[in-house]
Design an enzyme around this catalytic site. Structure first.
Site: not given
Ligand SMILES: *Cc1c(COP(=O)(O)O)cnc(C)c1O
Length: 392
Positions: A58, A114, A185, A210
């Site tokens: 962990r 998001y 992000d 993604k």
């Molecule tokens: C999907 C997404 C997230 C969150 O990610 P997860 O893997 O679903 O927890 C954060 N920021 C953006 C821009 C996203 O598209």
């Protein structure tokens, strides 16, 4: 890792090479060419544990390292190296970053970002007295004005789902000057599209789910930072909150990363072509994609990004007598046969959804906005399906 004498320094290579070459085992006769999937909850260890030693899975896990190294190399480019930190999801990575804001502190964040991250921010405000300063991230003056006394600046660019483009050098430079930590992000742009650390960000965040993993088959997240102290704090958060990734999921992400350059090139080219055609479509009222010369984010995206991303915003044209625009947009989603009606984005498969079907989406996002995540299929097939659905 693979910086053996016969292998050039990875950071000197082009990103399209790094995605293929990074995170490989050392080269030895008969050795593996791919990272393995080590399955261990614990490691042999005696006595006092020195830092950097594997002891319990962990805290640190060698299954994470190849992917972490590859992503850090991509985000840091030829500059000063940094640390990649993989998390169980993008949200786990966001939670770790938000933990840097103290109780009663101040978070500056885009009004469009998001949505689950926005929900978490609201909880921090309610439970921990954190002040939230929402800004239009494309309005540089507004961002600069909001920085005074803040603890953290969250940037998304382009934003989800409105595709607003921030002036990254300006807002990240200002945050640095003001002593405000910043996180970008970078899920929509990927490190091939932009490298926020080069513009002054302290942390880069990814939903690896993604584009990086890219096949709609795994949920993962990651952070990259050059600040060793910050990296230690974020790793400690991961350890204490148990927000850890499984070895197989990380292996899938690395496997997906190998084709990122090809996939993202194709998806971006498809998106630009579809956006161009949608502008002239008789059933379309509005198209958002930074590739369009008339898009508010075009000039900035052109200056600071490599490509324009593969997410498109579309609003169908109202029809006389059809009344409700929500039903009109939902009907488009119902009518597609090739595009996948689904949330998420960044996979090889093209998806679309009406964003406001989520009760948590910002109310300034138009009710009838469809978010299209363009995949790598043949563009003519994508166009034919979308065209029919819009006319249905
Ligand atoms: C999907 C997404 C997230 C969150 O990610 P997860 O893997 O679903 O927890 C954060 N920021 C953006 C821009 C996203 O598209």
């Amino acid at each position: 890792m693979s910086n053996t004498p016969e292998h050039p320094e990875l950071s000197a290579l082009a990103p399209a090479t790094v995605v293929v070459a990074a995170g490989r085992p050392d080269r030895e006769q008969g050795g593996h060419v791919n990272a393995s999937i080590p399955m261990n909850s614990t490691y042999v260890s005696r006595g006092v544990i020195t830092s950097g030693e594997l002891s319990y899975a962990r805290g640190d896990n060698d299954a994470w390292h190849p992917f972490e190294e590859a992503l850090a190399t991509l985000e840091c480019g030829g500059g000063e190296p940094g640390a990649g930190i993989v998390f169980s999801s993008g949200m786990a990575a966001i939670a770790a970053v938000f933990s840097l804001v103290p109780d009663g502190g101040t978070l500056v964040l885009p009004r469009h970002a998001y949505q689950a991250g926005m929900v978490l921010a609201r909880q921090m405000s309610e439970r921990h007295g954190v002040t939230l300063r929402y800004v239009d991230i494309a309005d540089t003056d507004a961002v600069l004005a909001a920085l005074d006394g803040a603890d953290l600046l969250l940037v998304e660019s382009p934003t989800n789902p409105m595709l607003e483009v921030a002036d990254l050098p300006a807002v990240l430079g200002a945050a640095r000057d003001a002593g405000v930590r910043s996180v970008v992000d970078n899920t929509f742009a990927t490190p091939l599209g932009q490298r926020p650390l080069e513009y002054g960000a302290d942390i880069v965040l990814h939903s690896v789910t993604k584009y990086l993993a890219g096949h709609s088959d795994v949920v993962l997240g990651a952070l990259v930072t050059r600040d060793a102290e910050l990296a230690a704090t974020l790793r400690e958060h991961r350890t204490l909150h148990g927000a850890i990734a499984g070895p197989f999921e990380v292996w899938l992400a690395l496997r997906g990363l190998r084709t990122l350059a090809l996939r993202f090139d194709r998806a971006q080219a498809n998106a630009a072509e579809l956006a161009r055609r949608l502008v002239d479509h008789p059933e379309v009222a509005e198209v958002r994609h930074p590739s369009l010369p008339g898009d508010p984010g075009h000039a900035r995206a052109k200056a600071q990004m490599n490509g324009f991303g593969a997410i498109i915003g579309v609003r169908p044209k109202a029809r006389a007598g059809s009344g409700d625009q929500v039903r009109r947009a939902d009907a488009v989603v119902d009518a597609v046969r090739l595009w996948l009606p689904a949330t998420s984005l960044g996979g090889v498969d093209s998806t679309l959804e009406r964003r406001r079907r989520w009760g948590t989406e910002a109310t300034t996002v138009p009710e009838d906005l469809l978010r299209l995540s363009v995949g790598i299929e043949d563009v003519e097939d994508l166009w034919a399906d979308l065209d029919l659905a819009l006319r249905a």
